[in-house]
Design a protein around this motif. Structure first.
Motif, PDB file in Angstrom:
ATOM      1  N   LEU A 163       0.807  -1.212   0.000  1.00  0.00           N
ATOM      2  CA  LEU A 163       0.000   0.000   0.000  1.00  0.00           C
ATOM      3  C   LEU A 163       0.841   1.263   0.000  1.00  0.00           C
ATOM      4  CD1 LEU A 163      -1.937  -2.228   1.503  1.00  0.00           C
ATOM      5  CD2 LEU A 163      -3.265  -0.211   2.091  1.00  0.00           C
ATOM      6  N   CYS A 164       2.028   1.225   0.572  1.00  0.00           N
ATOM      7  CA  CYS A 164       2.815   2.429   0.786  1.00  0.00           C
ATOM      8  C   CYS A 164       4.132   2.357   0.021  1.00  0.00           C
ATOM      9  CB  CYS A 164       3.109   2.614   2.278  1.00  0.00           C
ATOM     10  SG  CYS A 164       1.616   2.623   3.314  1.00  0.00           S
ATOM     11  N   PRO A 165       4.638   3.520  -0.495  1.00  0.00           N
ATOM     12  CA  PRO A 165       4.009   4.832  -0.382  1.00  0.00           C
ATOM     13  C   PRO A 165       2.787   4.964  -1.278  1.00  0.00           C
ATOM     14  CG  PRO A 165       5.938   4.966  -1.768  1.00  0.00           C
ATOM     15  CD  PRO A 165       5.907   3.559  -1.221  1.00  0.00           C
ATOM     16  N   SER A 166       1.919   5.912  -0.920  1.00  0.00           N
ATOM     17  CA  SER A 166       0.693   6.131  -1.663  1.00  0.00           C
ATOM     18  C   SER A 166       0.445   7.620  -1.797  1.00  0.00           C
ATOM     19  CB  SER A 166      -0.493   5.469  -0.947  1.00  0.00           C
ATOM     20  OG  SER A 166      -1.715   5.855  -1.515  1.00  0.00           O
ATOM     21  N   SER A 167      -0.082   8.042  -2.950  1.00  0.00           N
ATOM     22  CA  SER A 167      -0.394   9.459  -3.143  1.00  0.00           C
ATOM     23  C   SER A 167      -1.572   9.891  -2.275  1.00  0.00           C
ATOM     24  CB  SER A 167      -0.710   9.734  -4.617  1.00  0.00           C
ATOM     25  OG  SER A 167      -1.813   8.960  -5.044  1.00  0.00           O
ATOM     26  N   LYS A 168      -2.421   8.926  -1.882  1.00  0.00           N
ATOM     27  CA  LYS A 168      -3.530   9.201  -0.974  1.00  0.00           C
ATOM     28  C   LYS A 168      -3.474   8.200   0.173  1.00  0.00           C
ATOM     29  CE  LYS A 168      -6.578  10.997  -4.602  1.00  0.00           C
ATOM     30  NZ  LYS A 168      -7.887  10.837  -5.293  1.00  0.00           N
ATOM     31  N   PRO A 169      -2.536   8.409   1.120  1.00  0.00           N
ATOM     32  CA  PRO A 169      -2.326   7.404   2.169  1.00  0.00           C
ATOM     33  C   PRO A 169      -3.544   7.163   3.049  1.00  0.00           C
ATOM     34  CG  PRO A 169      -1.130   9.436   2.652  1.00  0.00           C
ATOM     35  CD  PRO A 169      -1.623   9.552   1.251  1.00  0.00           C
ATOM     36  N   ARG A 170      -4.422   8.159   3.207  1.00  0.00           N
ATOM     37  CA  ARG A 170      -5.618   7.954   4.029  1.00  0.00           C
ATOM     38  C   ARG A 170      -6.614   7.023   3.354  1.00  0.00           C
ATOM     39  NH1 ARG A 170      -6.441  11.530   8.279  1.00  0.00           N
ATOM     40  NH2 ARG A 170      -4.929  13.227   8.434  1.00  0.00           N
TER      41      ARG A 170
END
Length: 601
Positions: A163-170
């Motif tokens: 999942l990470c890194p992500s441009s929309k981590p939330r």
């Protein structure tokens, strides 16, 4: 309220009746504020018939708990992660990874929290005759009161790298049901716009009234070809054609009391738009201007000492301005002013010792308010290699107090920015006493303080400008001049745009742009177009130079599109009003500052 959803565990564990000893749980949740001693279950595994809880993921105020009932052991085991604020009515994606005695929690792709259990997670936790409950533990009490968008059980591995890194981590996605993807996800703190059977209004003038009686009415702005809906308070955009920059026109000549090093544009609720000018002369000081009738007009004079910069910020709805005083006197003091609502003036609030201060930056981290000053040099020995200071707001004393010192070399500018869950602070180091070829530093917030993240070679750096284009993050540095012990000074040198590489976790060179003693960058947007404007101040022989607007063109980077005649240009600021979109520049060699209007089509 999530409707109780349950199913037999045998529907998941078709080949084996034991819960995996190593696993990850991924959940995306949005929860309202919980009361103290309130516990809610995101999911649970319960023994049918006996109501015994075998496994549960439970949330309470600022805490997340993993509950287990190991076989052959009396009592329930609880693993608790503290200071995990999930109940703030914002979306959060969390990954709980369990491996042997270790449990690791990652929230919004942030730094992982790791706990070590006395005993490892049981390898023989039988799921025979059990039932999964989503959003509860099979009872009314403890039911989940928020929204659940994603819940994934992943055996045998830590799901965080997926999942990470992500441009929309939330809102990081591992496996979101298709039905939820087809539903519009409303941004946090924004009321949904509902369809209405409504009266349509067409106008070429100002927006019509929007209050409770007009709620649900449509307004089509024929001039801008835009469609709006009234939500009872304001007009919300439904459809809008994107503006494009056509040309730049001269709009206002603004004569300040003396040369102006910096301008700070800000708004005060219920009062309007303001501009603070940092003026060279101590008498009559610096001016605070207010936007009235389509132009800036003088509102207040404030006594300053060769002011170099202003910074606006708020703390708990109180409005502040802090000035960087450059004058080398003893003691050297910069001043914080607070807006007085009844008198409609800024009044002196607190003084802080500084050393030839050139800039202030204000920011917040985890609801804590901070200030950092760029100390340029010490007066008594003209030493440029000194400490700049980070201050933290003390909630008890209502004052800023020293929190941390950072070693700088002729510090000129600070830039704070956030990428995902990480907070950064970049300093522009200009001069170390011998040369302007000195590295500037990017710091990252870790363990309650700023630590060095990366050193970047710069040449008389005077400004950092951070900006984002879609999922890409950039830092532009203004390099002013090359000075060394040998040869003449060079003013026409490259300034550089850097891009954050998420793989190497460093800023790498993206584009060099020839500038002439650049002292400021300003990033702004018009419609969907992105722009950078540079303040060219001197070429070695003249202060009368063109400052340039560059437009983002993807693979080509930034290309020049407009040249604006300026004189000793020191600072650019972009702002928008009901009259349109504007740029304003200040001059460090003249009393004349100018406002330009951006004409669009």
């Amino acid at each position: 309220m999530v409707t109780s959803l349950s199913f037999p565990a045998s529907q998941i564990f078709t080949n084996c009746d034991y819960f995996p000893a190593e696993f990850s749980l991924v959940a995306t949740v949005k929860m309202p504020r919980l009361r103290q001693k309130t516990n809610e279950y995101i999911f649970s595994v319960v023994q049918e018939g006996t109501d015994t809880l075998l496994l549960g993921l439970r949330v309470s105020q600022n805490r997340l708990h993993l509950l287990t009932t190991p076989p052959g052991v009396e009592g329930r085991k609880r693993l608790s992660f503290k200071d995990v604020e999930l109940d703030d009515n914002l979306w959060h994606t969390l990954v709980l990874a369990v491996t042997g005695p270790y449990a690791t929690l990652t929230v919004n792709c942030g730094p992982p929290l790791e706990l070590k259990q006395v005993q490892s997670f049981p390898r023989t936790l039988s799921t025979r005759g059990t039932r999964f409950f989503i959003g509860s533990r099979g009872r009314w009490r403890g039911r989940f009161s928020g929204l659940l968008r994603q819940l994934v059980l992943l055996p045998g591995s830590d799901a965080t790298p997926r999942l990470c890194p992500s441009s929309k981590p939330r809102l990081a996605e591992l496996s979101v049901p298709w039905v939820l993807k087809t539903m519009p996800l409303q941004p946090d703190h924004q009321e949904p716009v509902y369809p209405y059977e409504a009266e349509a209004r067409v106008t070429l003038g100002s927006p019509p009234p929007c209050s409770s009686p007009e709620q649900g009415q449509l307004w089509f702005n024929a001039q801008k070809k835009s469609l709006f809906i009234c939500d009872g308070l304001t007009w919300r955009t439904l459809l809008q054609s994107q503006e494009r920059l056509d040309y730049v026109e001269d709009y206002q000549d603004l004569y300040t009391r003396s040369e102006t090093f910096d301008m700070e544009i800000f708004s005060i609720p219920s009062e309007g738009l303001f501009m603070a000018a940092a003026n060279r002369d101590s008498r009559p000081g610096s001016g605070i201007y207010r936007w009235r009738d389509g132009s800036f007009q003088l509102h207040q004079n404030i006594s300053t000492q060769e002011a170099r910069a202003w910074k606006h910020f708020t703390v708990q709805d109180q409005v502040f301005l802090v000035v960087a005083n450059f004058r080398e006197a003893e003691p050297e003091l910069s001043v914080i002013y607070r807006w007085h609502h009844r008198r409609r003036r800024f009044l002196r609030y607190q003084t802080l010792e500084t050393h030839a201060a050139l800039d202030w930056e204000a920011f917040q981290i985890h609801n804590q308010s901070f200030l950092v000053v760029a100390n340029h040099r010490r007066a008594r020995d003209s030493n440029h290699n000194i400490h700049s200071v980070v201050y933290r707001w003390n909630q008890d004393t209502k004052l800023f107090e020293v929190n941390q010192t950072l070693s700088t070399s002729g510090a000129y500018d600070w830039e704070f920015f956030t990428v995902g869950p990480y907070h950064f602070l970049a300093v522009a180091n200009t001069f170390d006493g011998q040369t302007t070829t000195v590295s500037s530093t990017v710091y990252i917030w870790l363990d309650g303080c700023f630590q060095t993240f990366q050193s970047i070679p710069t040449v008389g750096a005077t400004d950092w400008e951070m900006f984002q284009i879609k999922d890409r993050f950039f830092l532009a540095v203004a390099n002013s001049q090359r000075i060394s012990g040998r040869g003449p000074s060079l003013y026409s040198i490259n300034s550089t745009v850097y891009e954050l590489n998420t793989l190497t976790q460093t800023f790498i060179r993206f584009q060099d742009i020839l500038t002439h003693s650049a002292v400021d960058w300003e990033f702004f947007t018009v419609g969907e177009e992105k722009f950078l404007v540079v303040a060219n101040s001197h070429d070695g022989s003249s202060y009368s130079l063109n400052s340039v607007i560059y437009r983002w063109q993807g693979y080509e980077g930034f290309v020049p599109v407009h040249s604006l005649p300026t004189f000793g240009c020191r600072d650019w600021e972009h702002f928008s009003t009901d009259e349109g979109s504007f740029l304003i520049y200040s001059s460090a060699t003249s009393r004349l500052s100018k406002v330009f209007r951006l004409k669009t089509y």
